[in-house]
Write a protein that holds these residues in place. Structure first.
Motif, PDB file in Angstrom:
ATOM      1  N   GLU A   1     -10.260   2.888   7.633  1.00 48.44           N
ATOM      2  CA  GLU A   1      -9.717   2.206   6.451  1.00 48.44           C
ATOM      3  C   GLU A   1     -10.808   1.975   5.406  1.00 48.44           C
ATOM      4  O   GLU A   1     -10.586   2.156   4.199  1.00 48.44           O
ATOM      5  CB  GLU A   1      -9.099   0.868   6.865  1.00 48.44           C
ATOM      6  CG  GLU A   1      -7.881   0.982   7.768  1.00 48.44           C
ATOM      7  CD  GLU A   1      -6.679   1.575   7.056  1.00 48.44           C
ATOM      8  OE1 GLU A   1      -6.684   1.623   5.810  1.00 48.44           O
ATOM      9  OE2 GLU A   1      -5.735   2.001   7.740  1.00 48.44           O
TER      10      GLU A   1
ATOM     11  N   ARG B   1      -5.229   2.630  -0.877  1.00 50.54           N
ATOM     12  CA  ARG B   1      -6.221   2.606   0.196  1.00 50.54           C
ATOM     13  C   ARG B   1      -6.847   1.215   0.322  1.00 50.54           C
ATOM     14  O   ARG B   1      -7.073   0.709   1.420  1.00 50.54           O
ATOM     15  CB  ARG B   1      -7.322   3.640  -0.080  1.00 50.54           C
ATOM     16  CG  ARG B   1      -6.877   5.079  -0.131  1.00 50.54           C
ATOM     17  CD  ARG B   1      -6.408   5.581   1.228  1.00 50.54           C
ATOM     18  NE  ARG B   1      -6.296   7.022   1.265  1.00 50.54           N
ATOM     19  CZ  ARG B   1      -5.173   7.710   1.153  1.00 50.54           C
ATOM     20  NH1 ARG B   1      -4.042   7.064   0.970  1.00 50.54           N
ATOM     21  NH2 ARG B   1      -5.162   9.027   1.228  1.00 50.54           N
TER      22      ARG B   1
ATOM     23  N   GLN C   1     -11.744   5.300   3.683  1.00 49.14           N
ATOM     24  CA  GLN C   1     -10.749   5.667   2.672  1.00 49.14           C
ATOM     25  C   GLN C   1     -11.008   4.956   1.359  1.00 49.14           C
ATOM     26  O   GLN C   1     -10.920   5.546   0.273  1.00 49.14           O
ATOM     27  CB  GLN C   1      -9.347   5.288   3.152  1.00 49.14           C
ATOM     28  CG  GLN C   1      -8.838   6.069   4.326  1.00 49.14           C
ATOM     29  CD  GLN C   1      -7.422   5.650   4.677  1.00 49.14           C
ATOM     30  OE1 GLN C   1      -6.515   5.839   3.878  1.00 49.14           O
ATOM     31  NE2 GLN C   1      -7.227   5.076   5.846  1.00 49.14           N
ATOM     32  N   THR C   2     -11.316   3.660   1.463  1.00 43.90           N
ATOM     33  CA  THR C   2     -11.521   2.844   0.263  1.00 43.90           C
ATOM     34  C   THR C   2     -12.761   3.278  -0.500  1.00 43.90           C
ATOM     35  O   THR C   2     -12.727   3.467  -1.729  1.00 43.90           O
ATOM     36  CB  THR C   2     -11.631   1.360   0.641  1.00 43.90           C
ATOM     37  OG1 THR C   2     -10.446   0.967   1.350  1.00 43.90           O
ATOM     38  CG2 THR C   2     -11.786   0.493  -0.596  1.00 43.90           C
TER      39      THR C   2
ATOM     40  N   SER D   1       0.827  -1.204   0.000  1.00 43.61           N
ATOM     41  CA  SER D   1       0.000   0.000   0.000  1.00 43.61           C
ATOM     42  C   SER D   1       0.864   1.257   0.000  1.00 43.61           C
ATOM     43  O   SER D   1       0.636   2.189  -0.787  1.00 43.61           O
ATOM     44  CB  SER D   1      -0.915  -0.001   1.237  1.00 43.61           C
ATOM     45  OG  SER D   1      -1.533   1.259   1.409  1.00 43.61           O
TER      46      SER D   1
ATOM     47  N   CYS E   1      -6.686  -1.257   3.539  1.00 45.69           N
ATOM     48  CA  CYS E   1      -7.927  -1.759   4.130  1.00 45.69           C
ATOM     49  C   CYS E   1      -7.925  -3.285   4.175  1.00 45.69           C
ATOM     50  O   CYS E   1      -8.297  -3.894   5.181  1.00 45.69           O
ATOM     51  CB  CYS E   1      -9.128  -1.241   3.339  1.00 45.69           C
ATOM     52  SG  CYS E   1     -10.728  -1.756   4.003  1.00 45.69           S
TER      53      CYS E   1
END
Length: 272
Positions: free
Chosen positions: A240, A205, A243-244, A52, A209
């Protein structure tokens, strides 16, 4: 004579016609399928977090290439870069005083590259900066993140201030891309290098996650206990996931555009 449409176009047209609830369900199913695939092919899930950070660094490298080759920062959000620099600086501080490792070195390189991008936008390429489009008020995200960090933070044995900083960088990272998405929604047209950069952020992201979700599954929930008690463990996972999903819509249109052979990405209203 009737032409045959490519399967990807047929599928994207079908998805576009579905109601929001069906789209949300399909997104969840696709995410779960991707997690199952990653779990089967990646044995050490900590590598996902390293990947990531590496993908984020690649995204920054694409951005630097754009600035050096095209000599313009049009379409880029200075505010997103500044938010990125803030959460990276705080995370670097936490890494140095709490858990110095390979992630610290990766964050340091990304932080240095982000500072260079900020310098280029503010000084060398200021004439091409679209300040009127980059009008997202960053205090809308910084202040709530700071308040949330004061209320919900790790319950570990680290210094109280360090725990507040740790929570703040987690929350700020989750929403740092919002000004960039706001700029792209204002312009409606995203040139290739900016699109590649934001897509790289989306992939980064998702990998981060996936790392946390798979770690929780592998430890059968014990990882959440190790992070502390109260709401903090849940907030880490929620951050997380947020964010995704913030970037999921953009990534969908990016993939669709690339598969359709379009160099310039055109966003419909309401993507952000």
């Amino acid at each position: 004579m009737r032409t045959h449409r490519q399967p990807i176009h047929v599928l994207s047209s079908w998805v576009r016609r579905q109601p929001p609830k069906v789209k949300a369900f399909l997104a969840v199913v696709s995410g779960m399928a991707a997690l199952v695939l990653l779990r089967s092919i990646v044995h050490d899930h900590d590598n996902l977090f390293v990947a990531s950070e590496a993908v984020h660094s690649i995204g920054i490298a694409v951005l630097i290439y754009k600035l050096m080759k095209e000599k313009t920062c049009a379409g880029l959000s200075l505010k997103s870069q500044e938010l990125t620099a803030i959460f990276l600086a705080v995370r670097l501080y936490c890494s140095f005083v709490m858990e110095y490792d390979i992630h610290t070195l990766l964050d340091l390189s990304t932080f240095a590259a982000t500072l260079w991008v900020i310098y280029m936008i503010r000084f060398n390429l200021r004439s091409s900066y679209m300040a009127d489009k980059d009008n997202f008020a960053i205090y809308y995200v910084v202040i709530p993140c700071a308040v949330l960090a004061l209320l919900i933070h790790p319950s570990t044995s680290h210094n109280f201030v360090n725990r507040i900083f740790w929570a703040f960088c987690v929350y700020l990272e989750a929403v740092s891309v919002l000004p960039q998405l706001h700029v792209m929604q204002n312009t409606k047209i995203v040139e290739p290098f900016t699109a590649h950069y934001v897509f790289a952020l989306g992939v980064a992201r998702f990998l981060a996650c996936a790392h946390w979700v798979l770690q929780v599954l592998d430890s059968r929930g014990h990882l959440l206990v190790a992070l502390g008690y109260g709401l903090w463990p849940s907030m880490v996972l929620i951050s997380e996931i947020v964010q995704t999903f913030i970037l999921a819509d953009f990534c969908y249109y990016y993939v669709k555009s690339v598969l359709g052979g379009q160099l310039v990405l055109r966003l419909p209203s309401g993507v952000v």
